[in-house]
Write an enzyme that holds these catalytic residues in place. Structure first.
Site, PDB file in Angstrom:
ATOM      1  N   CYS A 159      -3.202   1.211   7.627  1.00 53.78           N
ATOM      2  CA  CYS A 159      -3.555   0.469   8.678  1.00 53.78           C
ATOM      3  C   CYS A 159      -4.030   1.575   9.292  1.00 53.78           C
ATOM      4  CB  CYS A 159      -2.656  -0.100   9.376  1.00 53.78           C
ATOM      5  SG  CYS A 159      -1.578  -1.580   7.850  1.00 53.78           S
TER       6      CYS A 159
ATOM      7  N   HIS B 132       9.412  -8.586  -0.618  1.00 60.87           N
ATOM      8  CA  HIS B 132       8.013  -7.491  -0.910  1.00 60.87           C
ATOM      9  C   HIS B 132       6.608  -8.259  -1.479  1.00 60.87           C
ATOM     10  CE1 HIS B 132       6.469  -2.943  -0.958  1.00 60.87           C
ATOM     11  NE2 HIS B 132       7.426  -2.340  -1.674  1.00 60.87           N
ATOM     12  N   ALA B 133       5.421  -7.270  -1.596  1.00 59.09           N
ATOM     13  CA  ALA B 133       4.536  -7.862  -1.959  1.00 59.09           C
ATOM     14  C   ALA B 133       4.350  -8.248  -3.229  1.00 59.09           C
ATOM     15  CB  ALA B 133       3.157  -6.665  -1.838  1.00 59.09           C
TER      16      ALA B 133
ATOM     17  N   ASN C 177       0.805  -1.616  -0.142  1.00 66.20           N
ATOM     18  CA  ASN C 177       0.139   0.041  -0.634  1.00 66.20           C
ATOM     19  C   ASN C 177       0.563   0.814  -0.209  1.00 66.20           C
ATOM     20  OD1 ASN C 177       0.763  -0.180   2.446  1.00 66.20           O
ATOM     21  ND2 ASN C 177      -1.225   0.190   3.942  1.00 66.20           N
TER      22      ASN C 177
ATOM     23  N   GLU D 110       3.672  -4.294  12.381  1.00 63.16           N
ATOM     24  CA  GLU D 110       3.222  -3.267  12.272  1.00 63.16           C
ATOM     25  C   GLU D 110       2.019  -4.175  11.812  1.00 63.16           C
ATOM     26  OE1 GLU D 110       0.458  -1.258  10.575  1.00 63.16           O
ATOM     27  OE2 GLU D 110       2.176   0.013   9.939  1.00 63.16           O
ATOM     28  N   LEU D 111       0.950  -4.244  12.115  1.00 66.05           N
ATOM     29  CA  LEU D 111      -0.395  -5.340  11.347  1.00 66.05           C
ATOM     30  C   LEU D 111      -1.613  -4.746  11.604  1.00 66.05           C
ATOM     31  CD1 LEU D 111       0.079  -8.387  14.338  1.00 66.05           C
ATOM     32  CD2 LEU D 111       1.018  -8.017  12.019  1.00 66.05           C
TER      33      LEU D 111
END
Length: 456
Positions: free
Chosen positions: A263, A156-157, A132, A229-230
């Site tokens: 988030c 990474h994503a 994001n 960090e969720l």
């Protein structure tokens, strides 16, 4: 297996990359581990800070190119992508200036001739990062880690492989030695093997709660440090004495920045019953008047696509399930009829505790509005979540708002501002939003050996 880069504004494939096999991965991680001693011992902190200054220059020189890549790969507005790259440069500036003081030996009187705490590097740190904010999230973990003297690995994503490779190139252009920052071209299935690799000493993950639990479980078995960090379901409390126009402006920005895919986006709007109707009407008008759909590269566009179709489908499923249980749509609630992953900005009201809208994180452009009868009720609603990342309170009674802020179960609470990350302030959550801190002096010390040295 391949990683595909798909433009979410058009649905078209941009690029495809082969992933590494296990042997290649193991060899790369091993070589990075071998390089740690040279990086940590043969460079000084002052030299590493000079590299940060060079990296800030590289980011600013290549800002437009990097921002275009962010927009093409994950869909955010080009202006927001430019701001993301600049924020990464600011982070480099911050640690270049402040790291020497933050990592200086700390003298402590203990009865010894001399006793102090030294902040020393741990080794290789793995970062498992989301899509994001494909640059900011990576720099937030990697910059302090390598400045201490650690090596950084990036998983990474899988939908932003070009961003992942571009970040590695930024480090190279800034003059960092090979291996100090390395992008791993792997899928999620190989993360466990990297965590278990003897060279890796710690893991930083920003992502979903399920991913955090898996990473923490594996790292726990290996006795390796983690920072997580969720997700978040941040409360946005509007008290009866708040300036409604200002609060609405904050609500639109806080919920729909980055198409709500953050988030720390404001997600649950808890509004005092005395101003509830007025707030809803103003919020609806502002949302319907603000957004212009189009190509996110176009400066006239204010409504960007979501990053992937599966994310849009999941969000719409949550909206539909909540409506079936009695939630009311004030505006939006549908995918736009055009190519790409565009979802109409949405406001939901009449929320009850049995709905997904009450208990789940909505990762996209959907605002949930709840009614509160008094400050204690508002705070209770704010804390009625398994998450605890950020939150905000909007009021002209600063003393009461500050008392409420201390009672909000979150890693940060902002009064009369949306929640945002700032290099000068620690960032992280409580409850199911994770643990540990990034940024500031607290963040740079997370992946250090906090070592006591005692002399007599």
């Amino acid at each position: 297996m391949a990683m595909k880069s798909i433009n979410p504004a058009t649905g078209e494939e941009i690029a495809e990359f082969d992933t590494w096999d296990q042997a290649t991965l193991d060899d790369v991680v091993t070589q990075v581990g071998y390089g740690f001693a040279d990086w940590a011992k043969l460079t000084t902190l002052e030299e590493r800070c000079l590299l940060l200054k060079r990296m800030a220059d590289v980011l600013r020189d290549d800002q437009d190119i990097l921002a275009e890549l962010i927009t093409l790969e994950m869909g955010k507005l080009y202006s927001e992508a430019q701001a993301e790259v600049e924020k990464c440069a600011m982070l480099c500036d911050y640690y270049a200036e402040h790291a020497p003081a933050q990592l200086a030996d700390e003298i402590i009187e203990s009865g010894a001739s001399k006793s102090y705490v030294a902040y020393l590097p741990l080794g290789v740190v793995l970062g498992v990062m989301p899509w994001n904010y494909p640059f900011w999230q990576v720099f937030r973990f990697a910059v302090p880690a390598v400045t201490v003297g650690n090596m950084a690995l990036l998983k990474h994503a899988s939908n932003v492989p070009q961003c992942a490779l571009a970040i590695q190139e930024v480090f190279r252009k800034a003059g960092y030695p090979d291996g100090v920052f390395t992008t791993l071209m792997i899928g999620a299935d190989k993360v466990e093997s990297v965590i278990r690799h003897p060279a890796v000493q710690a893991v930083s993950l920003t992502g979903s709660e399920p991913a955090g639990r898996k990473v923490a479980a594996v790292a726990g078995e290996e006795l390796k440090k983690t920072v997580l960090e969720l997700g978040g379901s941040d409360a946005f409390i509007v008290m009866d004495d708040a300036h409604i126009k200002t609060a609405v402006e904050g609500a639109v920005k806080g919920r729909f920045l980055n198409m709500g895919q953050s988030c720390i986006a404001s997600k649950r709007f808890i509004v005092d019953s005395m101003i509830y109707d007025e707030f809803i009407e103003a919020f609806k008008t502002a949302v319907e008047d603000k957004f212009v759909v189009g190509d996110p590269m176009d400066k006239e566009t204010t409504l960007a696509p979501m990053a992937r179709q599966d994310l849009l489908d999941e969000l719409h499923g949550q909206v539909t399930a909540s409506v079936e249980l009695g939630a009311e749509i004030v505006t939006g609630g549908y995918q736009l009829d055009r190519p790409g992953c565009y979802y109409a900005p949405t406001i939901l009201t009449n929320i009850s505790s049995n709905m997904p809208a009450f208990s789940e994180e909505f990762f996209g452009p959907v605002a949930i509005v709840l009614k509160a009868t008094e400050p204690a009720h508002a705070l209770g609603l704010a804390n009625a979540t398994d998450f605890g990342l950020g939150g905000s309170i909007w009021s002209n009674d600063i003393a009461t708002a500050e008392t409420m802020a201390r009672g909000m179960e979150s890693g940060a609470t902002y009064i009369n501002s949306i929640t945002f990350s700032d290099p000068r302030l620690p960032f992280g959550g409580v409850k199911n939003s994770g643990y540990g801190r990034e940024l500031s002096e607290h963040g740079i010390r997370e992946f250090t050996n906090i070592k006591t040295i005692w002399i007599k």
